[in-house]
Design an enzyme around this catalytic site. Structure first.
Site, PDB file in Angstrom:
ATOM      1  N   GLU A  69       7.684   7.262  18.520  1.00 57.75           N
ATOM      2  CA  GLU A  69       7.246   7.474  17.124  1.00 57.75           C
ATOM      3  C   GLU A  69       7.111   8.952  16.762  1.00 57.75           C
ATOM      4  O   GLU A  69       6.019   9.436  16.437  1.00 57.75           O
ATOM      5  CB  GLU A  69       5.903   6.779  16.884  1.00 57.75           C
TER       6      GLU A  69
ATOM      7  N   GLU B 226       8.663  -2.154  18.671  1.00 55.94           N
ATOM      8  CA  GLU B 226       7.257  -2.578  18.613  1.00 55.94           C
ATOM      9  C   GLU B 226       7.052  -3.408  17.355  1.00 55.94           C
ATOM     10  O   GLU B 226       7.574  -3.061  16.301  1.00 55.94           O
ATOM     11  CB  GLU B 226       6.299  -1.388  18.533  1.00 55.94           C
TER      12      GLU B 226
HETATM   13  C1  BG6 Z   1       2.183   2.348  18.014  1.00 57.15           C
HETATM   14  C2  BG6 Z   1       2.186   3.064  19.342  1.00 57.15           C
HETATM   15  O1  BG6 Z   1       1.914   3.245  17.012  1.00 57.15           O
HETATM   16  O2  BG6 Z   1       1.238   1.382  17.786  1.00 57.15           O
HETATM   17  C3  BG6 Z   1       1.524   2.312  20.474  1.00 57.15           C
HETATM   18  O3  BG6 Z   1       3.468   3.438  19.729  1.00 57.15           O
HETATM   19  C4  BG6 Z   1       0.281   1.651  19.935  1.00 57.15           C
HETATM   20  O4  BG6 Z   1       1.284   3.179  21.533  1.00 57.15           O
HETATM   21  C5  BG6 Z   1       0.677   0.667  18.875  1.00 57.15           C
HETATM   22  O5  BG6 Z   1      -0.500   1.064  20.926  1.00 57.15           O
HETATM   23  C6  BG6 Z   1      -0.457  -0.172  18.322  1.00 57.15           C
HETATM   24  O6  BG6 Z   1      -1.470   0.651  17.865  1.00 57.15           O
HETATM   25  P1  BG6 Z   1      -2.933   0.570  18.417  1.00 57.15           P
HETATM   26  O7  BG6 Z   1      -3.599   1.662  17.768  1.00 57.15           O
HETATM   27  O8  BG6 Z   1      -3.435  -0.753  17.995  1.00 57.15           O
HETATM   28  O9  BG6 Z   1      -2.873   0.702  19.875  1.00 57.15           O
END
Ligand code: BG6
Length: 471
Positions: A177, A370
């Site tokens: 990201e 993701e």
């Molecule tokens: C993304 C990241 O922004 O979101 C991850 O690449 C992250 O590392 C994921 O864990 C979910 O966000 P969070 O804050 O719930 O962990």
């Protein structure tokens, strides 16, 4: 129709899973300085000295370092043919390569074993070179990516991992990201700077430049060293809506879009977009950009675009509009959407629109690196009835299938946190994403035993039917 070679699996990162933060020669990364507890404590601790008396969620995390075989067995049972994971730079070069001629053999061996185990189980590793964890030594010496010196250190690290894993890893992602630095400096580029700091734009856009040049060098090396490899750029993606048809809101949406596309335009098209000059001028920036840098960018564009997608974002020029949360951003609340327990507004239709936008802009394959729902799960009788997660995922699978029917080329679907892990924005584990529950709480108590949630069986069916059976 989903093609037979589609990547079905999940995504995790080193610091959010591995633990063993100081084992086998590894030294701390910036992520290892971040405390658990509330949001403010988590962020305020970034880059501070580690106090061993306190609880740092990444230090043991879910102990993937010692339990990966058990976890891979579960991934295989779900039918995964791919797993996105990252390499911890400070396992390979504990001081980031600053004063080290040779890499740390034990660190290299760990990933050799891990990749072998995946491949034995028919799971292709999709590897992020660095996922929000700059070696602490580099943060201490250079303040992270604020310095040009970081480029050659990154190059040194990339050479080692490409050479070592060239027969095991073909699909790479350079930086997790990369655009997230526009929301918060410290994660990707490891810069401790507040968004309110007058130098925020100068420092982040400069870091962005060094990272993108380093990314171009990584692409070049990857193509030279790893036969048949693909290098992806990664966008922390949001479908961005204007709150209203007021041209001022529309213009704001255009500017917000430019902030995310700035990186992808440069890394996928090989040159800064036309609007970059305006951004630099408006912010009074004087960036260190050489002709050699521009040549490297031009000659080494990324092969595909990977992105995370959790929610859309609605922007309004009226700052009195009710706000909603994201993991790094907040925006106006969209009255047509429902939010998760953490205030993230769920929008599967936004995914379809966003994929179409990305594909028409770049004409390169996409990878969903993701996606997922962070929720508080309750373990009852050895399982979690997480129908809310199934509903979220089902809607997103339907949406990407529709985007594929629209003609978008999608390489795969790798939902985030396929096993519960440490949240990156809050340091909590109570914000769970997984198909597999891990017995651990926010203070670090728990057996770390793994349990299959209801979504585990659901995803297994989805994969077995290649996305046909979504019930
Ligand atoms: C993304 C990241 O922004 O979101 C991850 O690449 C992250 O590392 C994921 O864990 C979910 O966000 P969070 O804050 O719930 O962990």
């Amino acid at each position: 129709m989903i093609p037979e070679n589609f990547l079905w699996g999940g995504a995790i990162s080193a610091h959010q899973c591995e633990g063993a933060y100081d084992e086998d020669g590894k030294k701390p990364a910036t992520a290892d300085t971040m405390l658990g507890g509330d949001l403010r404590t988590h962020w305020a601790s970034f880059g501070n000295p580690i106090d061993e008396k306190l609880y740092y969620p990444t230090h043991r995390a879910i102990d993937f370092y010692h339990r990966y075989k058990e976890d891979i067995t579960l991934f295989k049972e779900m039918g995964f043919n791919a797993l996105r994971l990252s390499i911890a730079w400070s396992r390979i070069f504990p001081n980031g390569g600053l004063d080290e001629e040779e890499p740390n053999e034990k660190g290299l061996q760990f990933y050799d074993d891990l990749f072998d185990e995946l491949l034995r189980n028919g799971i292709e590793p999709v590897v992020t070179i660095t996922h929000y964890e700059t070696p602490l030594a580099l943060y201490e010496k250079y303040g992270g990516w604020t310095c040009r010196e970081m480029i050659s250190l990154f190059e040194k690290y990339c050479k080692v991992i490409f050479t070592r894993y060239k027969n095991k890893v073909k699909t790479w992602i350079n930086f997790n990201e990369i655009n997230s630095m526009m929301f918060v400096g410290c994660l990707g580029p490891a810069i401790k700077i507040s968004r309110r700091d007058p130098d925020f734009a100068e420092v982040t856009y400069q870091a962005a430049h060094y990272m993108m040049v380093a990314g171009a060098i990584a692409t070049k090396l990857c193509h030279e060293i790893v036969p048949g490899s693909k290098m992806g750029a990664m966008l922390g993606g949001h479908k961005i809506y204007a709150y209203s048809c007021d041209p001022k809101d529309q213009l704001l949406a255009m500017f917000e879009n430019e902030k995310q596309y700035y990186f992808m335009d440069t890394m996928l098209n090989g040159e800064y977009p036309y609007y970059a000059k305006r951004i630099w001028k408006d912010n009074g920036l004087h960036l260190d950009i050489t002709d050699e840098d521009l040549k490297l960018l031009k000659e080494n564009p990324c092969d595909y675009l990977s992105f995370s997608y959790y929610q859309s974002m609605t922007v309004s020029t009226d700052d009195k509009k009710e706000q909603t949360a994201g993991n790094m951003s907040s925006a106006a609340s969209n009255p047509y959407l429902k939010a998760s327990e953490w205030g993230w507004q769920m929008d599967p239709t936004g995914l379809r629109i966003f994929m179409n936008e990305l594909y028409s802009r770049y004409h390169k394959p996409l990878l969903i690196a993701e996606n997922g729902l962070g929720a508080k799960d309750v373990l009852e009788n050895g399982t979690v009835n997480d129908d809310y997660r199934i509903n979220y995922l089902r809607d997103h699978v339907k949406a990407f299938k529709e985007a594929m029917d629209d003609g978008v080329e999608l390489l795969g679907y790798l939902p985030w946190g396929c096993i519960d892990l440490i949240s990156c924005s809050t340091g909590q584990i109570s914000k769970r994403y997984g198909f597999i529950y891990v017995d651990l709480d926010d203070e670090g108590n728990g057996t770390l035993d793994r349990y299959k949630k209801r979504s585990f069986e659901w995803y297994k069916k989805v994969i077995a039917s290649n996305g046909e059976d979504l019930d």
